[in-house]
Design an enzyme around this catalytic site. Structure first.
Site: not given
Length: 669
Positions: A418, A462, A478
């Protein structure tokens, strides 16, 4: 065969081997905390001492012990450059304890080993206060008490189970005292600070992010926090816990903008929340950072006992001190909000900066996107669509990236975790004229159906992006969800591949059974955290409020604790007096007479009668000189019990016993 040989050992050998086993159990959890040389040296000394006890060989001389001690002190100095402090001190205690077993000759030496072992047992909690550590140390306490009781037992070879039973009874009898001290003794600050967590190469949060320096990411499955919602619960895709916001980028490293005290304010003026609130309580594990993890967005300060959190300019809540112990706080958040809709251009300028000379291909592509998609919102959607259809992969092993990490991600490798995806997305946004920043935190979690708590682990760490759009303010985007929808949708997580041994051991275990066992263990751990580790001074004061105190303080805790000690002492004295009243006063007098002989260092049969004591008195002139009237007194004692044919009245009998007791007291002066 081994058990038979063990039972045939002399008592000294058997007891020594048992004590060495207990010492090994106490020191074993510290293997990860002390240097390798300390573990090897301690194991070698324990095995050496065990071999000497097994073969009944003499102990090594003073030269051996002094040489090993000097070597251990020098090695400790080389490892820590000091002999003081927590880590160096624990290392020295481990070494000194093992070396002390090499001179275990007398009872005094055994007591030194016992007390060093008790202290070493306490040092375990400098590093971990988990339920597993507490359980292991409870067993260690039982073992040490068993060895201590066994050392006080008479000559012979009493069975160890007898000492273990007595040690267990002592532990149970002491449990109420420990419970009262736990509940009421004022909470004090820890004696030593806790070590900082190095998060490099492992999942978790950090104050900075270096994209491309980590070839592979190891998932850390330890708990980051637990939370429980009261009332409405959000969808898993809405559970974004905000941590550090990274704005500054030098080409390789992302860092947060400094927030001086003047820049911190209780509530940003341009935060507008919408929809129904989410009320929840978080139990945050120690992270050595001042961050308070809350759901986006939290307009009011979380309720932290004894502290007032403050919000930075990028909506992150922080404390003035790092979180060094388990912290429980309450918060109210809204998943729908508008932030900095009318932010001036000067405030957004840092979110457009990019270093010169980095990622030329990405910057060129961003210019093309700006021309083909003049609307910023359409430009964001175009990049997300490119991620969905461009064969990009979310992986734990992307390999090392070079100088132009964004170029490699977008055009060469097309894989990463991520951090790679979020950082590359923000670079494209900035290069195309859209203010953007990287937000780190935790996403999602795992709900335990046994206690209704959500568990958020370090593996749930994250990174996502926020872009500023006119009329909408800062909007969460995201990009990882475009590459791997399961990462934020059904909360599917990447897992580190199992090794051969793990696969062999767990290959036949049902996945449903494993999940149920993990949920049960998490529920037990959560109870331990809530009721034991998080029993703070504030909860002590809340207990006093429930008992009727209006504004209690730590002085009230001491008053109550002192009152309990006084009441318990008086109750023990009353119990002792009552027990004495229940005993035969004549037998008590006989016991006092036997003590007079014991003071003269005379061995007595366990059931000596007055007549036998008289014969012993005659045989020892020293006793006749010290207690000249003792013979007459013993004859009176015998006559009081046996010479009168008719039963005496109880009151008269007690009075005569008391009169004899006063005579014995005068003789002893």
């Amino acid at each position: 065969m081994m058990w038979r040989a063990l039972t045939r050992l002399p008592r000294d050998g058997r007891d020594t081997l048992f004590l060495l086993a207990v010492i090994t159990w106490v020191a074993l959890p510290l293997i990860q905390q002390v240097p390798l040389w300390c573990s090897l040296m301690g194991a070698a000394v324990i095995l050496w001492r065990g071999s000497l006890a097994w073969r009944a060989l003499p102990l090594p001389g003073t030269a051996w012990r002094l040489g090993l001690l000097a070597l251990a002190v020098a090695a400790t100095w080389m490892s820590y450059r000091t002999l003081l402090g927590r880590d160096a001190g624990v290392t020295l205690v481990v070494v000194l304890l093992t070396l002390k077993t090499l001179e275990l000759r007398a009872r005094r030496d055994a007591f030194v080993v016992f007390f060093l072992s008790f202290f070493l047992m306490l040092t375990q909690f400098f590093y971990s206060q988990s339920l597993l550590t507490a359980t292991a140390m409870l067993l260690a306490l039982w073992g040490l008490l068993t060895a201590l009781v066994n050392a006080h037992m008479p000559v012979g070879k009493p069975p160890l189970w007898q000492a273990a039973r007595m040690a267990g009874q002592m532990t149970l009898l002491g449990a109420p005292i420990m419970l009262v001290l736990f509940m009421l003794f004022p909470r004090l600050a820890p004696l030593w600070g806790l070590p900082g967590d190095a998060m490099t190469g492992r999942s978790g949060l950090s104050a900075s992010m270096s994209v491309g320096n980590i070839a592979s990411l190891a998932l850390d499955d330890s708990v980051a926090m637990r939370l429980r919602f009261t009332g409405q619960q959000p969808e898993p895709t809405q559970m974004y816990f905000r941590g550090p916001v990274l704005t500054q980028f030098d080409g390789k490293r992302w860092t947060a903008m400094p927030w001086p005290d003047a820049d911190l304010h209780p509530m940003p003026t341009q935060l507008v929340v919408q929809g129904e609130p989410l009320n929840y309580q978080i139990t945050l594990e120690p992270n050595q950072q001042p961050w308070l993890l809350t759901l986006d967005a939290t307009p009011q300060p979380p309720k932290v006992p004894g502290s007032t959190p403050r919000m930075t300019h990028d909506l992150q809540w922080v404390l003035t001190r790092p979180v060094t112990e388990l912290l429980r706080y309450e918060a109210t958040s809204y998943t729908r909000y508008l932030a900095d809709v009318d932010a001036p251009r000067t405030q957004l300028r840092p979110n457009l900066r990019l270093p010169l000379g980095f990622n030329p291909r990405t910057q060129a592509w961003a210019q093309e996107l700006q021309q083909s998609h003049p609307d910023p919102a359409a430009r964001v959607q175009a990049v997300l669509q490119h991620l969905r259809t461009g064969d990009y992969l979310y992986t734990l092993e992307p390999g090392l990236y070079g100088r132009d990490s964004a170029d490699e991600f977008w055009f060469d490798r097309k894989l990463g975790f991520c951090e790679h995806i979020a950082a590359a997305f923000v670079i494209v946004m900035r290069a195309s004229g859209i203010p953007a920043r990287v937000v780190t935190g935790y996403q999602g979690g795992e709900r335990n159906t046994l206690d209704n708590f959500w568990t958020v682990r370090q593996s749930d760490a994250h990174a996502w992006a926020e872009v500023w759009l006119a009329g909408r303010g800062w909007v969460r985007v995201d990009p990882t969800a475009a590459v791997a929808p399961g990462r934020t949708g059904s909360l599917q997580r990447l897992q580190t591949p199992r090794g051969a041994l793990t696969s062999a051991l767990l290959g036949s275990v049902s996945p449903a059974f494993a999940l149920n066992m993990r949920a049960a263990w998490d529920a037990v751990n959560n109870r331990w955290n809530q009721w034991v580790l998080n029993y703070t001074q504030q909860r002590q004061l809340d207990l006093l409020k429930n008992l009727g105190f209006e504004s209690p303080g730590w002085e009230d805790l001491l008053y109550i604790l002192w009152s309990i000690v006084v009441v318990a002492s008086l109750a023990s004295a009353a119990w002792s007096a009552w027990e004495r009243q229940r005993q035969d006063p004549w037998l008590r007098l006989l016991v006092r007479a036997r003590k007079a002989f014991a003071h003269a260092k005379l061995q007595l049969p366990p059931q000596s009668t007055p007549r036998q004591l008289i014969e012993l008195w005659r045989q020892h002139p020293s006793l006749q000189a010290r207690y000249p009237q003792l013979r007459t007194w013993l004859l009176q004692l015998e006559a009081l019990r046996y010479s009168q044919p008719k039963p005496q009245q109880a009151a008269s009998f007690k009075q005569q016993c008391h009169a004899l007791g006063r005579q014995l007291k005068r003789m002893g002066r």
